[in-house]
Structure formats: C-alpha cells, structure tokens
Motif scaffolding. Structure first.
Motif, PDB file in Angstrom:
ATOM      1  N   ARG A  45      10.824   0.752  -1.830  1.00 47.83           N
ATOM      2  CA  ARG A  45       9.903  -0.219  -2.121  1.00 47.83           C
ATOM      3  C   ARG A  45       9.129  -0.813  -0.950  1.00 47.83           C
ATOM      4  NH1 ARG A  45      12.920  -3.259  -6.731  1.00 47.83           N
ATOM      5  NH2 ARG A  45      14.562  -2.966  -5.580  1.00 47.83           N
ATOM      6  N   ALA A  46       7.686  -1.131  -1.105  1.00 46.65           N
ATOM      7  CA  ALA A  46       7.049  -1.844  -0.178  1.00 46.65           C
ATOM      8  C   ALA A  46       6.282  -2.757  -1.291  1.00 46.65           C
ATOM      9  CB  ALA A  46       6.218  -1.131   0.701  1.00 46.65           C
ATOM     10  N   PHE A  47       5.614  -3.807  -0.334  1.00 40.54           N
ATOM     11  CA  PHE A  47       4.750  -4.755  -1.139  1.00 40.54           C
ATOM     12  C   PHE A  47       3.781  -5.326  -0.416  1.00 40.54           C
ATOM     13  CE2 PHE A  47       3.764  -9.090  -2.494  1.00 40.54           C
ATOM     14  CZ  PHE A  47       3.335  -8.825  -3.712  1.00 40.54           C
ATOM     15  N   ASP A  48       2.452  -5.188  -0.936  1.00 39.24           N
ATOM     16  CA  ASP A  48       1.283  -5.844  -0.436  1.00 39.24           C
ATOM     17  C   ASP A  48       0.539  -6.317  -1.611  1.00 39.24           C
ATOM     18  OD1 ASP A  48      -0.964  -6.199   0.688  1.00 39.24           O
ATOM     19  OD2 ASP A  48      -1.346  -4.322   1.607  1.00 39.24           O
ATOM     20  N   TYR A  49      -0.055  -7.389  -1.410  1.00 38.89           N
ATOM     21  CA  TYR A  49      -0.601  -8.370  -2.183  1.00 38.89           C
ATOM     22  C   TYR A  49      -1.673  -7.394  -3.202  1.00 38.89           C
ATOM     23  CZ  TYR A  49       1.467 -12.454  -0.683  1.00 38.89           C
ATOM     24  OH  TYR A  49       2.621 -13.217  -0.094  1.00 38.89           O
ATOM     25  N   ASP A  50      -1.954  -6.131  -2.578  1.00 38.07           N
ATOM     26  CA  ASP A  50      -2.881  -5.412  -3.653  1.00 38.07           C
ATOM     27  C   ASP A  50      -2.036  -4.375  -4.377  1.00 38.07           C
ATOM     28  OD1 ASP A  50      -5.122  -6.710  -2.817  1.00 38.07           O
ATOM     29  OD2 ASP A  50      -5.255  -5.570  -0.870  1.00 38.07           O
ATOM     30  N   VAL A  51      -1.115  -3.560  -3.538  1.00 37.94           N
ATOM     31  CA  VAL A  51      -0.100  -2.428  -4.239  1.00 37.94           C
ATOM     32  C   VAL A  51       1.209  -2.874  -3.964  1.00 37.94           C
ATOM     33  CG1 VAL A  51      -2.175  -0.736  -3.847  1.00 37.94           C
ATOM     34  CG2 VAL A  51      -0.895  -1.128  -2.072  1.00 37.94           C
ATOM     35  N   SER A  52       1.945  -1.996  -4.807  1.00 38.30           N
ATOM     36  CA  SER A  52       3.382  -1.983  -4.429  1.00 38.30           C
ATOM     37  C   SER A  52       3.829  -0.730  -4.773  1.00 38.30           C
ATOM     38  CB  SER A  52       4.040  -3.122  -5.496  1.00 38.30           C
ATOM     39  OG  SER A  52       5.117  -3.259  -5.351  1.00 38.30           O
ATOM     40  N   PRO A  53       3.845   0.139  -3.780  1.00 42.60           N
ATOM     41  CA  PRO A  53       4.527   1.690  -3.849  1.00 42.60           C
ATOM     42  C   PRO A  53       5.949   1.389  -4.088  1.00 42.60           C
ATOM     43  CG  PRO A  53       4.052   1.140  -1.593  1.00 42.60           C
ATOM     44  CD  PRO A  53       3.612   0.207  -2.359  1.00 42.60           C
ATOM     45  N   ASP A  54       6.523   2.441  -5.060  1.00 43.09           N
ATOM     46  CA  ASP A  54       8.026   2.468  -5.381  1.00 43.09           C
ATOM     47  C   ASP A  54       8.306   3.994  -5.548  1.00 43.09           C
ATOM     48  OD1 ASP A  54      10.491   2.459  -6.529  1.00 43.09           O
ATOM     49  OD2 ASP A  54       9.957   0.640  -7.815  1.00 43.09           O
ATOM     50  N   THR A  55       9.094   4.504  -4.696  1.00 46.19           N
ATOM     51  CA  THR A  55       9.611   5.848  -4.819  1.00 46.19           C
ATOM     52  C   THR A  55      11.145   5.807  -4.806  1.00 46.19           C
ATOM     53  OG1 THR A  55       9.250   7.890  -3.879  1.00 46.19           O
ATOM     54  CG2 THR A  55       9.533   6.179  -2.380  1.00 46.19           C
ATOM     55  N   THR A  56      11.545   7.080  -5.276  1.00 43.75           N
ATOM     56  CA  THR A  56      12.874   7.446  -5.354  1.00 43.75           C
ATOM     57  C   THR A  56      13.176   8.972  -5.071  1.00 43.75           C
ATOM     58  OG1 THR A  56      13.166   5.599  -7.359  1.00 43.75           O
ATOM     59  CG2 THR A  56      14.970   7.404  -6.984  1.00 43.75           C
ATOM     60  N   VAL A  57      14.186   9.012  -4.238  1.00 45.07           N
ATOM     61  CA  VAL A  57      14.596  10.357  -3.860  1.00 45.07           C
ATOM     62  C   VAL A  57      16.089  10.607  -3.928  1.00 45.07           C
ATOM     63  CG1 VAL A  57      12.844  10.664  -2.429  1.00 45.07           C
ATOM     64  CG2 VAL A  57      14.574   9.526  -1.361  1.00 45.07           C
ATOM     65  N   PRO A  58      16.658  11.712  -4.021  1.00 40.64           N
ATOM     66  CA  PRO A  58      18.025  12.009  -4.189  1.00 40.64           C
ATOM     67  C   PRO A  58      18.590  11.779  -2.766  1.00 40.64           C
ATOM     68  CG  PRO A  58      16.854  14.265  -4.392  1.00 40.64           C
ATOM     69  CD  PRO A  58      15.869  13.121  -4.094  1.00 40.64           C
ATOM     70  N   ALA A  59      19.933  11.091  -3.028  1.00 41.41           N
ATOM     71  CA  ALA A  59      20.762  10.803  -1.789  1.00 41.41           C
ATOM     72  C   ALA A  59      22.089  10.904  -2.225  1.00 41.41           C
ATOM     73  CB  ALA A  59      20.451   9.835  -1.134  1.00 41.41           C
TER      74      ALA A  59
END
Length: 123
Positions: A45-59
């Motif tokens: 996850r990352a955060f910028d005041y405009d967008v907040s991408p969130d991704t999940t991958v197998p591990a």
C-alpha cells in the motif's frame, strides 16, 4: 517479517503501488510503501493525498509482519532482480552481521539492503 515471493509478483505489486508515490513528498512517510505479510499474501500500500493504491499478491510467509520501506527505491531494486525473492525484516532487533534492521532482497547475483522506516499505529 520473512517471506518468499516470485520476482514477477513482487515487481508487479511494488511497481503498481510505487507509481503514485510523489518524487518530492511533503512528509518523508509519504515516500514509503507499506508491506504487510500475513497468511499466504503480501499486501502493498502507498498513500498520496490524491490516490491510495492497494494491491495483494501471493507469497509464502514464514514470519508475518509489516514494514514501511522507501517505495521508489524498492521499485528500482525489484526491476533489476530475477528469480525468487526472500525479503527478511526484523524490526525489533538487528539482523545478524548488520548494524540495524534492513529489508534484504536476495536473488542472483547478490543481495540488496533497504533501510526500513518504523511502523507505528496512527492516531
């Protein structure tokens, strides 16, 4: 936090989340990428005041945990590595033969260390 993850999965997750990170953040924490390893997944996850991408991958997670690492630096590192990646982070004490905790990404031909930021609960 210890896990084993395929390079392509890690590169995709880090690349997706890091592409929105600002080049000149107003606060140092905004340059970070939060990695959360639980169960059989790694969440980025990352955060910028405009967008907040969130991704999940197998591990394959052998020791669950969370770490806030420099996002753009990790994206650059993962773009150059191949093979399985073994991130290893122990935020409570130093890793053996290291002066402080680090995210160690081991893949042929060598290993790279990235200093983590402290993850604390927000207000």
């Amino acid at each position: 936090m210890k896990l084993v993850i395929d390079h392509a999965d890690l590169a995709a997750a880090v690349g997706y989340a890091a592409r929105t990170l600002p080049s000149r953040p107003s606060a140092p924490v905004l340059a970070g990428l939060l990695l959360d390893a639980t169960g059989d997944r790694l969440r980025g996850r990352a955060f910028d005041y405009d967008v907040s991408p969130d991704t999940t991958v197998p591990a394959t997670v052998t020791k669950p945990g969370r770490a806030l690492v420099p996002g753009r630096l990790l994206a650059d590192i993962t773009a150059t590595r191949r093979g399985d990646v073994h991130p290893d982070l122990d935020g409570t004490r130093p890793l053996p033969r290291r002066p402080r905790s680090s995210l160690r990404q081991t893949a042929a031909p060598g290993s790279t260390c990235t200093p983590p930021h402290r993850v604390t609960p927000g207000p």
